[in-house]
Write an enzyme that holds these catalytic residues in place. Structure first.
Site, PDB file in Angstrom:
ATOM      1  CD  GLU A  90      23.262  58.278  53.516  1.00  0.00           C
ATOM      2  OE1 GLU A  90      23.855  59.309  53.223  1.00  0.00           O
ATOM      3  OE2 GLU A  90      22.084  58.275  53.908  1.00  0.00           O
ATOM      4  CB  CYS A 103      22.095  52.891  62.027  1.00  0.00           C
ATOM      5  SG  CYS A 103      20.551  52.895  61.131  1.00  0.00           S
ATOM      6  CB  CYS A 344      15.284  57.776  62.338  1.00  0.00           C
ATOM      7  SG  CYS A 344      15.346  56.088  62.788  1.00  0.00           S
TER       8      CYS A 344
HETATM    9  N1  SAH Z   1      12.441  49.413  56.662  1.00  0.00           N
HETATM   10  C1  SAH Z   1      12.552  49.220  58.048  1.00  0.00           C
HETATM   11  C2  SAH Z   1      13.847  49.729  58.635  1.00  0.00           C
HETATM   12  C3  SAH Z   1      14.398  51.047  58.140  1.00  0.00           C
HETATM   13  S1  SAH Z   1      13.565  52.513  58.620  1.00  0.00           S
HETATM   14  C4  SAH Z   1      11.374  49.815  58.773  1.00  0.00           C
HETATM   15  O1  SAH Z   1      10.603  50.521  58.148  1.00  0.00           O
HETATM   16  O2  SAH Z   1      11.216  49.509  59.943  1.00  0.00           O
HETATM   17  C5  SAH Z   1      13.975  52.729  60.336  1.00  0.00           C
HETATM   18  C6  SAH Z   1      12.939  53.526  61.099  1.00  0.00           C
HETATM   19  O3  SAH Z   1      12.923  54.906  60.703  1.00  0.00           O
HETATM   20  C7  SAH Z   1      11.525  53.016  60.867  1.00  0.00           C
HETATM   21  O4  SAH Z   1      10.807  52.940  62.065  1.00  0.00           O
HETATM   22  C8  SAH Z   1      10.968  54.077  59.961  1.00  0.00           C
HETATM   23  O5  SAH Z   1       9.577  54.084  59.975  1.00  0.00           O
HETATM   24  C9  SAH Z   1      11.583  55.326  60.543  1.00  0.00           C
HETATM   25  N2  SAH Z   1      11.508  56.490  59.670  1.00  0.00           N
HETATM   26  C10 SAH Z   1      11.434  56.522  58.323  1.00  0.00           C
HETATM   27  N3  SAH Z   1      11.382  57.800  57.888  1.00  0.00           N
HETATM   28  C11 SAH Z   1      11.440  58.587  58.966  1.00  0.00           C
HETATM   29  C12 SAH Z   1      11.450  60.008  59.159  1.00  0.00           C
HETATM   30  N4  SAH Z   1      11.418  60.849  58.124  1.00  0.00           N
HETATM   31  N5  SAH Z   1      11.514  60.472  60.418  1.00  0.00           N
HETATM   32  C13 SAH Z   1      11.583  59.623  61.466  1.00  0.00           C
HETATM   33  N6  SAH Z   1      11.600  58.285  61.349  1.00  0.00           N
HETATM   34  C14 SAH Z   1      11.514  57.772  60.108  1.00  0.00           C
END
Ligand code: SAH
Ligand code: SF4
Length: 369
Positions: A90, A103, A344
């Protein structure tokens, strides 16, 4: 057929050199592809006819296929993109008054299995190619232009997407080379021409690759922290067992010495009763004392089957106050695109045969400007 979206600037120059074409032709083609969003060589009208004919048989501009296109009530727009073998990724467009942010995903699924992440729960499918990563940006710009997006910077001749965050599906530093090639295209003046400050890579903290990124393409860095102690972070972000907090903080300090921004952004997902106590905030202040940083508190976005709840609003604000009182800049992320599951951590790329069939005939065909 060679996909032009797979080349970074140096790769395209080398490809043209190997074909015996002049170097400036590579730059000209790059502008057609990445600035005018041409979908085939035939459209490149100021290219000599002979060159167009020579290229036409060998190259193509192949962006991954969009199988669903949804817009939320707040204008956030999500494209579900087929990457083959029943995998989908996505890309999410987030409009704001002064910018358009995309994003972008870097992998189909993710192997790192963070406890609160819907992508992680899906497991790892495969790495995306450079063409599939940059194709998200190419497609978003093209689709927004075709739809007649109204934005002051577009009226002034700039592309719809002004900022890119690698915060979609996957861990970008676990797919290093294709991601760096895509980043180089985002920065290149003959491609997307974004400044390093407008391109942010988010990582869960693969320490050696953070150092490599600072050598090869130091864009703005966001680090998913989520816990102030190793004991808690080991549980929430399992890669911490390999690269613990002390190593991660040291890598952040090294990164900032070379980074385009003079700070790292720490992301911190707010999980009710797990990492949101006053004591965690105080530990966070101590942990980040030597790192030039800002903190971004992300309200947890629940997804089906998730074991966590989001911290109450008042708790998030109290947590933020402790950080602010200690002199840290801490913001609370606004949740966007809720009604289309584009927030996110909610990106799961679910694709059913039904959606595929329904969209097969509707892959957008738009004219380049
Ligand atoms: N793999 C990378 C980038 C993708 S995730 C990373 O982990 O940084 C992007 C952001 O979304 C990260 O900070 C991740 O921890 C956060 N994230 C993942 N699941 C989430 C959720 N259920 N609610 C809020 N943020 C979340
Ligand atoms: Fe992977 Fe990032 Fe999700 Fe962790 S938060 S599982 S690293 S996508």
């Amino acid at each position: 057929m060679t996909n032009l979206l797979d080349f970074d600037p140096a790769g395209l120059a080398a490809y043209f050199a190997q074909r015996g074409e002049k170097p400036f032709r590579a730059r000209q083609v790059s502008r057609w592809v990445h600035q005018r969003f041409a979908a085939d060589v035939g459209a490149m009208s100021d290219l000599a006819k002979g060159l167009r004919e020579r290229l036409a048989g060998d190259v193509e501009i192949r962006a991954p296929a969009v199988i669903r296109d949804t817009t939320a009530s707040d204008g956030t727009r999500k494209w579900l993109i087929d990457v083959g073998s029943a995998n989908a990724i996505e890309a999410v467009y987030i409009p704001e008054d002064d910018r358009g942010t995309l994003c972008v995903s870097s992998q189909a699924g993710c192997a790192l299995d963070c406890a609160f992440c819907s992508t992680g729960k899906q497991g790892f499918n495969r790495n995306l190619t450079t063409g599939e990563i940059v194709g998200q940006l190419w497609h978003a710009n093209r689709a927004l232009l075709a739809d007649g997006i109204a934005a002051p910077w577009v009226d002034a001749g700039r592309a719809p997407i002004t900022n890119v965050v690698m915060m979609g599906m996957g861990e970008p530093l676990a797919n290093f080379e294709p991601v760096v090639r895509a980043l180089k295209l985002m920065l290149d003046d003959n491609a997307y021409g974004l400044s390093r400050r407008r391109v942010t890579l988010s990582t869960s903290g693969i320490v050696p690759q953070i150092d490599r990124l600072s050598d090869e393409c130091p864009v703005a860095l966001a680090v998913s922290l989520h816990a102030p102690t190793d004991a808690l972070r080991d549980r929430l972000v399992p890669i911490n067992r390999v690269h613990p907090l002390a190593d991660l903080m040291a890598a952040c300090v090294r990164y900032v010495e070379k980074a385009p921004r003079d700070f790292v952004t720490f992301e911190y997902v707010m999980l009710d009763g797990v990492n949101d106590a006053d004591s965690h905030a105080h530990e966070l202040v101590a942990l980040t004392r030597d790192v030039p940083c800002k903190l971004n508190l992300i309200p947890f976005n629940p997804f089906p089957g998730s074991e966590f709840r989001v911290s109450p609003r008042a708790r998030i604000l109290a947590f933020q106050r402790i950080l602010a009182d200690a002199g840290l800049v801490a913001t609370v992320r606004k949740t966007r695109g809720d009604d289309i599951d584009a927030a996110c951590g909610q990106l799961a790329g679910q694709v059913t045969d039904r959606t595929k069939r329904r969209f097969a005939s509707r892959i957008p065909v738009v004219a380049a400007r």
